[in-house]
Design an enzyme around this catalytic site. Structure first.
Site, PDB file in Angstrom:
ATOM      1  N   TYR A 141       0.827  -1.211   0.000  1.00  0.00           N
ATOM      2  CA  TYR A 141       0.000   0.000   0.000  1.00  0.00           C
ATOM      3  C   TYR A 141       0.867   1.270   0.000  1.00  0.00           C
ATOM      4  O   TYR A 141       0.437   2.314  -0.460  1.00  0.00           O
ATOM      5  CB  TYR A 141      -0.902   0.038   1.240  1.00  0.00           C
ATOM      6  CG  TYR A 141      -2.239  -0.624   1.074  1.00  0.00           C
ATOM      7  CD1 TYR A 141      -2.328  -1.945   0.683  1.00  0.00           C
ATOM      8  CD2 TYR A 141      -3.411   0.074   1.325  1.00  0.00           C
ATOM      9  CE1 TYR A 141      -3.565  -2.566   0.549  1.00  0.00           C
ATOM     10  CE2 TYR A 141      -4.650  -0.535   1.196  1.00  0.00           C
ATOM     11  CZ  TYR A 141      -4.719  -1.856   0.810  1.00  0.00           C
ATOM     12  OH  TYR A 141      -5.949  -2.461   0.688  1.00  0.00           O
ATOM     13  N   LYS A 187       2.966 -15.275   1.775  1.00  0.00           N
ATOM     14  CA  LYS A 187       3.095 -15.945   0.475  1.00  0.00           C
ATOM     15  C   LYS A 187       4.588 -16.218   0.285  1.00  0.00           C
ATOM     16  O   LYS A 187       5.211 -15.819  -0.708  1.00  0.00           O
ATOM     17  CB  LYS A 187       2.507 -15.034  -0.623  1.00  0.00           C
ATOM     18  CG  LYS A 187       2.370 -15.673  -1.984  1.00  0.00           C
ATOM     19  CD  LYS A 187       1.297 -16.727  -2.076  1.00  0.00           C
ATOM     20  CE  LYS A 187       1.355 -17.421  -3.425  1.00  0.00           C
ATOM     21  NZ  LYS A 187       0.474 -18.604  -3.504  1.00  0.00           N
ATOM     22  N   ASP A 219      -3.297 -17.966   0.015  1.00  0.00           N
ATOM     23  CA  ASP A 219      -4.333 -18.608  -0.804  1.00  0.00           C
ATOM     24  C   ASP A 219      -4.999 -19.741  -0.015  1.00  0.00           C
ATOM     25  O   ASP A 219      -6.224 -19.895  -0.025  1.00  0.00           O
ATOM     26  CB  ASP A 219      -3.771 -19.107  -2.149  1.00  0.00           C
ATOM     27  CG  ASP A 219      -2.453 -19.857  -2.017  1.00  0.00           C
ATOM     28  OD1 ASP A 219      -1.863 -19.884  -0.917  1.00  0.00           O
ATOM     29  OD2 ASP A 219      -2.001 -20.436  -3.032  1.00  0.00           O
ATOM     30  N   ASP A 243      -6.412  -7.006   3.975  1.00  0.00           N
ATOM     31  CA  ASP A 243      -7.550  -6.337   3.341  1.00  0.00           C
ATOM     32  C   ASP A 243      -8.485  -7.388   2.758  1.00  0.00           C
ATOM     33  O   ASP A 243      -9.701  -7.360   2.978  1.00  0.00           O
ATOM     34  CB  ASP A 243      -7.032  -5.396   2.242  1.00  0.00           C
ATOM     35  CG  ASP A 243      -8.167  -4.695   1.523  1.00  0.00           C
ATOM     36  OD1 ASP A 243      -9.073  -4.196   2.215  1.00  0.00           O
ATOM     37  OD2 ASP A 243      -8.161  -4.662   0.279  1.00  0.00           O
ATOM     38  N   ASP A 247     -12.340  -9.092   4.395  1.00  0.00           N
ATOM     39  CA  ASP A 247     -13.633  -9.062   3.700  1.00  0.00           C
ATOM     40  C   ASP A 247     -14.252 -10.464   3.669  1.00  0.00           C
ATOM     41  O   ASP A 247     -15.469 -10.615   3.835  1.00  0.00           O
ATOM     42  CB  ASP A 247     -13.484  -8.535   2.255  1.00  0.00           C
ATOM     43  CG  ASP A 247     -13.771  -7.042   2.163  1.00  0.00           C
ATOM     44  OD1 ASP A 247     -13.452  -6.320   3.125  1.00  0.00           O
ATOM     45  OD2 ASP A 247     -14.315  -6.595   1.131  1.00  0.00           O
TER      46      ASP A 247
HETATM   47  C1  IPM Z   1     -10.388  -1.265   4.091  1.00  0.00           C
HETATM   48  C2  IPM Z   1     -10.659  -0.618   2.765  1.00  0.00           C
HETATM   49  C3  IPM Z   1      -9.516   0.337   2.455  1.00  0.00           C
HETATM   50  C4  IPM Z   1      -8.250  -0.482   2.339  1.00  0.00           C
HETATM   51  C5  IPM Z   1      -9.731   1.199   1.184  1.00  0.00           C
HETATM   52  C6  IPM Z   1     -11.035   1.968   1.250  1.00  0.00           C
HETATM   53  C7  IPM Z   1      -8.576   2.121   0.944  1.00  0.00           C
HETATM   54  O1  IPM Z   1     -10.864  -1.569   1.779  1.00  0.00           O
HETATM   55  O2  IPM Z   1     -10.246  -0.539   5.100  1.00  0.00           O
HETATM   56  O3  IPM Z   1     -10.325  -2.493   4.140  1.00  0.00           O
HETATM   57  O4  IPM Z   1      -7.945  -1.036   1.272  1.00  0.00           O
HETATM   58  O5  IPM Z   1      -7.545  -0.573   3.338  1.00  0.00           O
HETATM   59 MG    MG Z   2     -10.939  -3.563   2.509  1.00  0.00          MG
END
Ligand code: IPM
Ligand code: MG
Length: 352
Positions: A141, A187, A219, A243, A247
């Protein structure tokens, strides 16, 4: 005690769920020996429209001057085509970097009342309770060089010893208080950056002999989280992998609308839901305020050491779900569909 809190509602549903957060904090003030002093600032698209940039120095200064920061969400269709450094997301990354919030904690806990709401089978999910430690101010990042020209785009994935060490320590500290199992996700079969990550985590492990350390490829981790989420307790990983995995973790809990997070550094702390600004439902009183309200609980616990108050909120969320109340994102047949403000009201009532 009196605490100063910076409120950054941001964009989309951010403003609606921030109102829920403040109502919850008002109830905490009445119940516990504490007062909160708020300062609200524009952030993300809202700041872009007013100041031309997603994060101003004044907003950063307000955050520096407060005991904790509460953030709603940023982003929206109207800002998507802006140059990279002007996007609301760039403001979020700058905020994390400015406050040196290197440790992002994202708990993934299945609520009993929501077992039927996930796309996964009930028996796979029941009892899932793990927490992701995501490195937040390094890795691909932020790595240099980075760039974009007509023929290519490039980024750099890089970690230094101190960057890995400090988050590894926090993850091991938490593992010690839980099941004493830490899984570090990388990884290392492909990336030197991950080989180095693994090496540093193994060194830190020497100071935590009572915690079992396992290394797992990202993975495989993604697959295992969906196959058998109960096997995880504390997951430690880098910025990009965290990240993605968080999710996935969000969906196993039924909805991203349920997932809170804490971003901690040496000096500052910020709390925000994992979900985004959901522009498609913004302004309609439909958003699920639970991730935001649970983020308030995380703030009370981590920043203010108000464990009872945090527990009060968490139990109220659980009860409200058990009572059958659902916002649209977690709605299922037989449940009771409620709006953002109604869900907040039900949780407030269960906090009494
Ligand atoms: C998160 C989001 C952020 C990230 C984006 C909005 C920059 O997806 O906080 O997980 O990638 O960190
Ligand atoms: Mg995110």
């Amino acid at each position: 005690m009196n605490y100063k809190i910076t409120l950054l509602p941001g964009d989309g549903i951010g403003t609606e769920i921030m109102e829920s957060a403040v109502q919850i904090l008002n109830a905490i003030e009445k119940k516990y020996d504490v007062t909160f002093q708020y300062k609200e600032e524009l952030f993300g698209g809202a700041s872009l429209d007013n100041h031309g940039i997603p994060l101003t120095d004044e907003t950063i200064q307000t955050c520096f001057d407060s005991d904790a920061v509460l953030l709603g969400a940023v982003g929206g269709y109207q800002w998507e085509s802006l140059e990279h450094h002007l996007k609301p997301e760039a403001g979020l990354l700058k905020l994390r970097k400015s406050l040196e919030l290197f440790c992002n904690i994202r708990p993934a806990k299945v609520y009993q009342g929501l077992l039927d709401g996930s796309s996964l089978k009930k028996e796979v999910l029941a009892g899932t309770d793990f927490v992701v430690f995501r490195e937040l101010t390094g890795g691909i990042y932020f790595g240099e060089p980075r760039g974009l020209d007509e023929n290519s785009g490039w980024n750099t994935m890089k970690y230094s010893k101190s960057e890995v060490e400090r988050i590894a320590r926090l993850a091991f500290d938490t593992a010690k208080t839980r099941k004493k199992q830490l899984m570090s996700v990388d990884k290392a079969n492909v990336l030197e950056c991950s080989q180095y990550w693994r090496q540093v985590v193994q060194e830190v492990h020497k100071d935590y002999p009572d915690v079992t350390l396992q290394n797992i490829y990202v993975d495989n981790a993604a697959m295992q989280i969906v196959r058998d989420p109960k096997q995880f307790d504390v997951l430690l990983t880098s910025n990009l992998f965290g990240d993605i995995l968080s999710d996935i973790a969000g969906m196993i809990t039924g909805s991203l609308g349920m997932l809170p997070s804490a971003s901690l550094g040496e000096k500052y702390a910020l709390y925000e839901p994992v979900h985004g600004s959901a522009p498609d439902i913004a302004g309609q009183n439909k958003a699920n305020p639970i991730a935001m309200i649970a983020s308030v609980a995380m703030m009370l616990e981590h920043s203010f050491k108000m464990n009872d108050a945090a527990k009060n909120i968490e139990t109220a969320i659980e009860k409200t779900l058990e009572n059958g109340y659902r916002t649209a994102d977690i709605f299922a047949d037989g449940s009771n569909l409620v709006s953002t403000t109604e869900m907040t009201g039900k949780i407030l009532a269960n906090m009494k």
